[in-house]
Design an enzyme around this catalytic site. Sequence first.
Site, PDB file in Angstrom:
ATOM      1  N   CYS A 107      38.049  29.230  42.619  1.00 20.77           N
ATOM      2  CA  CYS A 107      38.805  29.400  43.871  1.00 20.77           C
ATOM      3  C   CYS A 107      37.863  29.696  45.033  1.00 20.77           C
ATOM      4  CB  CYS A 107      39.822  30.529  43.691  1.00 20.77           C
ATOM      5  SG  CYS A 107      40.642  31.065  45.207  1.00 20.77           S
ATOM      6  N   CYS A 157      38.757  32.637  47.292  1.00 25.79           N
ATOM      7  CA  CYS A 157      38.515  33.929  46.634  1.00 25.79           C
ATOM      8  C   CYS A 157      37.097  34.402  46.899  1.00 25.79           C
ATOM      9  CB  CYS A 157      38.747  33.817  45.133  1.00 25.79           C
ATOM     10  SG  CYS A 157      40.451  33.456  44.661  1.00 25.79           S
TER      11      CYS A 157
END
Length: 584
Positions: A161, A164
């Site tokens: 991700c 993230c």
Amino acid sequence: MGETSLDEGTFNEYLDEMRDHYTADKYHLLEFNCNSFTNDCIGFLTGGSIPGYIKDLPTDFLSTPFGAALRPTIDAMYRRPTPGPIPSQAPAAASPDLASSLLQAVAARAQSDISTVSPGAGLGATQTLAAPIHPSTNPASFNSLLKSHRAVVAFFTSATCPPCRMIEPTFERLAEEKGLTSSGHGRGAAFTKIDLGVGMSGSIAQEWGVRATPTFIFYLDGKKTSEMKGADTNELRTQVDLLLFQAFPPHPHTSISTPAIKAISLDPILFTQVPPLDTVLNKQNSFIDACTPWSAGESQAQAKVVLTSKVVPFLKARFAANKSATTDPVAKANSATLVSWAQTTSTLTQVLPVESIFPLVDMWRLAVLDQDVGQFLATLASSAKEQHPIFAFTAKAQAALNDGSAAAKSRGYILTVLRLLANAFCSKSLALLLLSDGLRGGMTSVAVASLLHQDASVRTAAASLAFNAAAYLQKERVQKVQSGSLLDGESENEDWEVEMVSAIVEALDREKENEEVVHRLAASLAFLVRLSPFYEGQLLSLLDVLQAKATLKSKLAQGGCGPKGVTKKDVRALVDEVAAKLCS
């Protein structure tokens, strides 16, 4: 830890899944260690967790001054894999230095065993991480975290991700700023990171309905309060602040209006009058001459020489009119003079009776107004306590106050010691000394007993000392509130504050004559109670038991303090405000 019905093969499969999570480069002594792994295993095998007193030991350690001092050294052990000495950032105190040396030796040994890390690369454990972030890899460990911490911030992430990775540094900075170790007394949030690709983290996400990363969920007392999706750093910080506000509301006194209390200056009350120094010297020398037999190592002549040729000339130069201590070299505190004066003081307090040393105390009362003298006395406390004037004077004052037969003879001495102690609060280093464990008890005993003295001047000086101590605390609290810090009581002593509040309320109850004493006592009570971290715990109930509100109100009525009660408008406003706003 309980029993498990899982077979060995299933457990081995679990260990294989965890191998990429628990790797050497992620290890950190305080934040990601053997207990983290053990807790995850117990959660997988039994659904439970290891005891909190073990799991949270690093947090408890870091909340102590010793732990905080060693934190930079411990971080450096994992941040630097390249050969060479580990830099120590611990303060120059014997115990941290010793522990730091031991830790460096351990780090150096571990350093020699690291062969998989390229030179110059940082270890992942502290590349960005600077505060405890609890790993959660199964529902049991996560639920245990929710039960053991009032406020929890959960970061659901994954290795694939990109957003993230963008917001992760912000999450780690928030953990450093607002986590448990930085807040003290558990008044912070627990931060946990849940990697959906590790262990049984997917079960945690499923339980809380997480379908995308990054997702942040905020918990209060084990219950979800809000959720945030995406990499919005400003919103994340806002949500964390809101959670902490809900978990630990600000002190109740921050929301009430106290204009009379806020109008009081936080500067200490000082006794700055310069006496006729030659008269004081002659008085002290006459007491020295009258002392027979003389049993001290220093002769009478030597003691008089120190006072006559060193001490009084310094005081005259330092406190003479139209002379500046910053431009006149004679007016500067000389180290040799102060050392010999302290030694002579130690001699005189041992051989002279209490009624014969108040001129010496008065010289020190004037001298502590000089910042250099204050710094000298603060340093002397740690190196030569037995020769410290304030320790000696305070002990002698305690003995005099406990001896009822000596009350009349010791009145001048007690009064001068109280003024000396009050003046000591003009120096921050001396104020810290007076409120430290070594001297606080003696100072408090002298102040409390003197608040009830039959002499009005003694009571006034004692009330001034109580005010200075309370004002010092109040200044520290106000600075914390203004900076947004939590009033956690880490630097305060609850038992001492309870004792002082009790003594002040009793002194207020008994004071029927002197309005100035009532004024200073009411201000002292206000500063001890206002913004106290112990207010809602012990102090409020204590004030109720002592009937502090009624005692204060009585000072405003006829006969409460003089025939008409308190008459000055500002004093009446203060007394009424303390009674109405802080005592109920």
